[in-house]
Design a protein around this motif. Structure first.
Motif, PDB file in Angstrom:
ATOM      1  N   ALA A 147      32.928  -3.319  50.989  1.00 21.74           N
ATOM      2  CA  ALA A 147      34.147  -2.529  51.173  1.00 21.74           C
ATOM      3  C   ALA A 147      34.432  -2.308  52.656  1.00 21.74           C
ATOM      4  O   ALA A 147      35.585  -2.382  53.103  1.00 21.74           O
ATOM      5  CB  ALA A 147      34.019  -1.191  50.449  1.00 21.74           C
ATOM      6  N   TYR A 150      35.856  -5.580  54.138  1.00 22.02           N
ATOM      7  CA  TYR A 150      37.268  -5.752  53.803  1.00 22.02           C
ATOM      8  C   TYR A 150      38.149  -4.787  54.599  1.00 22.02           C
ATOM      9  O   TYR A 150      39.237  -5.156  55.061  1.00 22.02           O
ATOM     10  CB  TYR A 150      37.493  -5.519  52.307  1.00 22.02           C
ATOM     11  N   TRP A 151      37.677  -3.549  54.764  1.00 21.91           N
ATOM     12  CA  TRP A 151      38.487  -2.581  55.503  1.00 21.91           C
ATOM     13  C   TRP A 151      38.588  -2.951  56.982  1.00 21.91           C
ATOM     14  O   TRP A 151      39.639  -2.820  57.599  1.00 21.91           O
ATOM     15  CB  TRP A 151      37.945  -1.165  55.335  1.00 21.91           C
ATOM     16  N   ALA A 177      39.803  -4.025  49.821  1.00 18.66           N
ATOM     17  CA  ALA A 177      38.926  -2.906  50.178  1.00 18.66           C
ATOM     18  C   ALA A 177      39.026  -1.787  49.153  1.00 18.66           C
ATOM     19  O   ALA A 177      38.000  -1.249  48.699  1.00 18.66           O
ATOM     20  CB  ALA A 177      39.286  -2.375  51.567  1.00 18.66           C
TER      21      ALA A 177
END
Length: 207
Positions: A147, A150-151, A177
C-alpha cells in the motif's frame, strides 16, 4: 527486509523509472521520493488499525484545567498518530475494532498547541497507532508495504512522468493504494482477532 530506498524503487519500477541508490541522490526521482516517503508512510498508518504499529501506555496527567464534562486531562502521547481507545488499569486493552472499548474521550489542545486527552477515566491507559514504526520499514507487513509503494507511486507520478500520462498514473496508483489499504485492514482485523483469541485462551488456562 524492506528499506525506504527499496520501497521507493518499487514505486519507481511501477512508473518505468530508473532505481535510485539513496534518498539523498541528486536525481529528480530521489529528491521527490525523499520528500514524499515519510508522509506516504504516515498516510497509510493513519488509515488502519495495524497490529505492528500499535502501542499501549499509561497516560500522564496534565496540569491544565479539564474541559466541562470531563473529570481528567492527560498529555497526548508524543508518538501517537491516532488514539484507538482509552481504558482503565482494570480493563484489558483488547484490541480490534469489533471489540474496542467504549470509554469516551476527547482530544483537544492548549493555546500553545500542545495536544491533550480528556476523559472521565481515572489513571487512564491508552492504545494508539504509533509514529515510531514509520522509521522501521522492516516491521511493516507485506500488504502494508505494498500500500505504501502504491501511495508513493501516486504521489511522485505527476512530478517525474510528463504531463497528462503522469496525472493518469497518479490517479491509477491512488486507486490501487486505496484498494490495498482495504485488503490490509481486513488482514489486520483477522490478525488482531487471532491475538485476542490467543490471549483469552491464555487467561482462561491460568484460572
Amino acid at each position: 527486509m524492506p528499506t525506504p530506498v527499496e520501497l521507493c524503487n518499487r514505486a519507481l519500477i511501477l512508473l518505468s523509472e530508473k532505481a535510485i541508490t539513496s534518498l539523498s541522490d541528486s536525481t529528480l526521482a530521489a529528491k521527490v521520493c525523499n520528500r514524499v516517503y515519510k508522509p506516504a508512510v504516515l498516510y497509510v498508518l493513519q488509515s488502519g488499525d495495524w497490529p505492528f504499529a500499535t502501542e499501549t501506555a499509561i497516560l500522564s496527567a496534565a496540569t491544565h484545567t479539564s474541559l466541562a464534562g470531563w473529570k481528567y486531562v492527560y498529555t497526548y502521547p508524543a508518538n501517537a498518530l491516532r488514539i484507538l481507545e482509552i481504558f482503565s488499569k482494570r480493563e484489558a486493552p483488547w484490541p480490534p475494532e469489533h471489540q474496542r472499548g467504549d470509554t469516551a474521550f476527547e482530544v483537544g489542545s492548549t493555546a500553545a498547541g500542545d495536544s491533550l486527552v480528556f476523559t472521565n477515566t481515572e489513571d487512564a491507559r491508552v492504545r494508539y497507532i504509533s509514529t515510531t514504526v514509520a522509521d522501521k520499514p522492516d516491521e511493516f507487513d507485506p500488504l502494508f508495504s505494498q500500500a505504501v509503494v502504491y501511495w508513493i507511486a501516486s504521489q511522485i507520478a505527476a512530478a517525474i512522468v510528463a504531463l497528462d500520462p503522469g496525472y493518469k498514473l497518479s490517479s491509477q496508483f491512488r486507486k490501487y493504494a486505496m484498494e490495498t489499504i482495504k485488503e490490509a485492514r481486513v488482514s489486520a482485523y483477522v490478525q488482531s482477532k487471532g491475538l485476542q483469541d490467543t490471549e483469552s485462551s491464555f487467561i482462561k488456562a491460568r484460572r
